[in-house]
Write a protein that holds these residues in place. Structure first.
Motif, PDB file in Angstrom:
ATOM      1  N   UNK A 157       0.838  -1.203   0.000  1.00 22.00           N
ATOM      2  CA  UNK A 157       0.000   0.000   0.000  1.00 22.00           C
ATOM      3  C   UNK A 157       0.872   1.251   0.000  1.00 22.00           C
ATOM      4  N   UNK A 158       0.613   2.153  -0.951  1.00 26.09           N
ATOM      5  CA  UNK A 158       1.319   3.421  -0.988  1.00 26.09           C
ATOM      6  C   UNK A 158       2.665   3.388  -1.682  1.00 26.09           C
ATOM      7  N   UNK A 159       3.032   2.260  -2.263  1.00 25.69           N
ATOM      8  CA  UNK A 159       4.329   2.137  -2.922  1.00 25.69           C
ATOM      9  C   UNK A 159       4.282   2.489  -4.408  1.00 25.69           C
ATOM     10  N   UNK A 160       3.096   2.668  -4.961  1.00 21.07           N
ATOM     11  CA  UNK A 160       2.987   2.984  -6.376  1.00 21.07           C
ATOM     12  C   UNK A 160       2.630   1.778  -7.210  1.00 21.07           C
ATOM     13  N   UNK A 161       2.239   2.044  -8.442  1.00 18.95           N
ATOM     14  CA  UNK A 161       1.710   0.988  -9.313  1.00 18.95           C
ATOM     15  C   UNK A 161       2.748  -0.043  -9.718  1.00 18.95           C
ATOM     16  N   UNK A 162       4.011   0.318  -9.730  1.00 19.91           N
ATOM     17  CA  UNK A 162       5.045  -0.628 -10.127  1.00 19.91           C
ATOM     18  C   UNK A 162       5.744  -1.292  -8.970  1.00 19.91           C
ATOM     19  N   UNK A 163       5.129  -1.266  -7.799  1.00 20.04           N
ATOM     20  CA  UNK A 163       5.811  -1.743  -6.589  1.00 20.04           C
ATOM     21  C   UNK A 163       6.123  -3.228  -6.633  1.00 20.04           C
ATOM     22  N   UNK A 164       5.192  -4.030  -7.148  1.00 21.35           N
ATOM     23  CA  UNK A 164       5.409  -5.478  -7.165  1.00 21.35           C
ATOM     24  C   UNK A 164       6.582  -5.826  -8.079  1.00 21.35           C
ATOM     25  N   UNK A 165       6.586  -5.258  -9.282  1.00 25.43           N
ATOM     26  CA  UNK A 165       7.684  -5.530 -10.217  1.00 25.43           C
ATOM     27  C   UNK A 165       9.017  -5.065  -9.646  1.00 25.43           C
ATOM     28  N   UNK A 170      14.361  -7.049  -7.065  1.00 26.86           N
ATOM     29  CA  UNK A 170      15.410  -7.011  -6.044  1.00 26.86           C
ATOM     30  C   UNK A 170      15.681  -8.369  -5.423  1.00 26.86           C
ATOM     31  N   UNK A 171      14.884  -9.375  -5.763  1.00 27.00           N
ATOM     32  CA  UNK A 171      14.931 -10.610  -4.975  1.00 27.00           C
ATOM     33  C   UNK A 171      16.288 -11.282  -5.030  1.00 27.00           C
ATOM     34  N   UNK A 172      16.665 -11.765  -3.859  1.00 27.73           N
ATOM     35  CA  UNK A 172      17.893 -12.535  -3.697  1.00 27.73           C
ATOM     36  C   UNK A 172      17.486 -13.920  -3.219  1.00 27.73           C
ATOM     37  N   UNK A 180      13.146  -9.982  -0.490  1.00 24.30           N
ATOM     38  CA  UNK A 180      12.711  -8.874  -1.335  1.00 24.30           C
ATOM     39  C   UNK A 180      12.945  -7.569  -0.585  1.00 24.30           C
ATOM     40  N   UNK A 181      13.300  -6.526  -1.306  1.00 27.08           N
ATOM     41  CA  UNK A 181      13.511  -5.217  -0.696  1.00 27.08           C
ATOM     42  C   UNK A 181      12.601  -4.198  -1.374  1.00 27.08           C
ATOM     43  N   UNK A 182      11.806  -3.493  -0.569  1.00 29.01           N
ATOM     44  CA  UNK A 182      10.881  -2.494  -1.091  1.00 29.01           C
ATOM     45  C   UNK A 182      11.585  -1.138  -1.209  1.00 29.01           C
ATOM     46  N   UNK A 183      10.905  -0.181  -1.807  1.00 26.95           N
ATOM     47  CA  UNK A 183      11.525   1.118  -2.091  1.00 26.95           C
ATOM     48  C   UNK A 183      11.882   1.903  -0.838  1.00 26.95           C
ATOM     49  N   UNK A 195      11.867 -19.075  -4.834  1.00 27.61           N
ATOM     50  CA  UNK A 195      11.656 -18.113  -5.910  1.00 27.61           C
ATOM     51  C   UNK A 195      10.292 -17.458  -5.732  1.00 27.61           C
ATOM     52  N   UNK A 196      10.230 -16.135  -5.815  1.00 19.55           N
ATOM     53  CA  UNK A 196       8.957 -15.420  -5.695  1.00 19.55           C
ATOM     54  C   UNK A 196       8.543 -14.875  -7.056  1.00 19.55           C
ATOM     55  N   UNK A 197       7.214 -14.757  -7.249  1.00 19.53           N
ATOM     56  CA  UNK A 197       6.706 -14.164  -8.478  1.00 19.53           C
ATOM     57  C   UNK A 197       5.482 -13.331  -8.155  1.00 19.53           C
ATOM     58  N   UNK A 198       4.833 -12.778  -9.177  1.00 17.34           N
ATOM     59  CA  UNK A 198       3.725 -11.850  -8.981  1.00 17.34           C
ATOM     60  C   UNK A 198       2.534 -12.481  -8.280  1.00 17.34           C
ATOM     61  N   UNK A 199       2.412 -13.807  -8.333  1.00 14.81           N
ATOM     62  CA  UNK A 199       1.277 -14.478  -7.686  1.00 14.81           C
ATOM     63  C   UNK A 199       1.349 -14.409  -6.170  1.00 14.81           C
ATOM     64  N   UNK A 200       2.504 -14.027  -5.626  1.00 20.35           N
ATOM     65  CA  UNK A 200       2.648 -13.886  -4.181  1.00 20.35           C
ATOM     66  C   UNK A 200       1.945 -12.628  -3.663  1.00 20.35           C
ATOM     67  N   UNK A 201       1.619 -11.724  -4.585  1.00 20.25           N
ATOM     68  CA  UNK A 201       1.083 -10.426  -4.198  1.00 20.25           C
ATOM     69  C   UNK A 201      -0.385 -10.310  -4.548  1.00 20.25           C
ATOM     70  N   UNK A 202      -1.050  -9.433  -3.799  1.00 20.33           N
ATOM     71  CA  UNK A 202      -2.477  -9.219  -4.002  1.00 20.33           C
ATOM     72  C   UNK A 202      -2.698  -7.893  -4.726  1.00 20.33           C
TER      73      UNK A 202
END
Length: 202
Positions: A157-165, A170-172, A180-183, A195-202
């Protein structure tokens, strides 16, 4: 009949009954509060308290306390509000809404749990269907155990539309985990996930 009780400086135990009780801890240590349907349990002081829900819908509120509290949800639709301490939270088998605090919280999430991050960090063990919502803030750290892709979700929430990508970029990966590291430099550590992908996010 509903009870309304306020603890003192000596500690003690309060047991609710079948009514919509309002039970408030005092400044003393090891205060145990138990409520059933419609109960409201409040922690206070710095000594640390136990707030335990019963079979009905209950609110467990640690916002007025400065100690390290313990919260246990029940089988109903519970609301659990952590305080500024390093709190331990166990949701029940029902539907729980959890607001984390500013300390270092530990959560055992069962049933269906909606967990919202606070300004502090947290370790979260996922044992049901769990959604963790993280709002942009100062840098924090969240360690997620037993995350099940397709069942559990992370909401930003509040990270912007490209936050998930951006987070996925950044994933290690390594040593049986993904970081994962957020902005805002918040770290999400997925223990047991390679391994994480977009399906991990809502």
């Amino acid at each position: 009949m509903a009870l309304n009780a306020q603890g003192g400086s000596g500690g003690g135990q309060f047991w609710g009954n079948s009514g919509a009780d309002v039970l408030k801890a005092g400044a003393g240590a090891t205060t145990v509060l138990v409520a059933n349907s419609g109960g409201q349990l409040y922690s206070a002081g710095s000594a640390g308290n136990f707030l335990i829900a019963g079979a009905g819908n209950a609110t467990l509120d640690g916002g007025a306390a400065s100690g390290n509290d313990v919260f246990f949800g029940g089988t109903g639709q519970d609301i659990i509000l952590a305080g500024p301490g390093n709190d331990l939270i166990g949701t029940g088998t029902g539907t729980s809404t959890v607001q984390l605090g500013s300390g270092k919280d530990t959560v055992f999430a069962f049933g269906t749990s909606a967990v919202t991050a606070g300004s502090g960090s947290a370790d979260i063990v996922m044992g049901g269907t769990v959604t963790l919502t993280i709002a942009q803030d100062a840098a924090r750290s969240f360690a997620l155990f037993n995350f099940v892709p397709g069942t559990d979700k992370i909401s930003l929430s509040g990270y912007g539309s490209g936050a998930v990508a951006s987070a996925l970029a950044t994933q290690v990966n390594g040593s049986g985990q993904t970081v994962l590291t957020l902005s805002d430099q918040t770290r999400i550590q997925l223990i047991g996930v390679t391994q994480a992908d977009a399906s991990f996010f809502r």
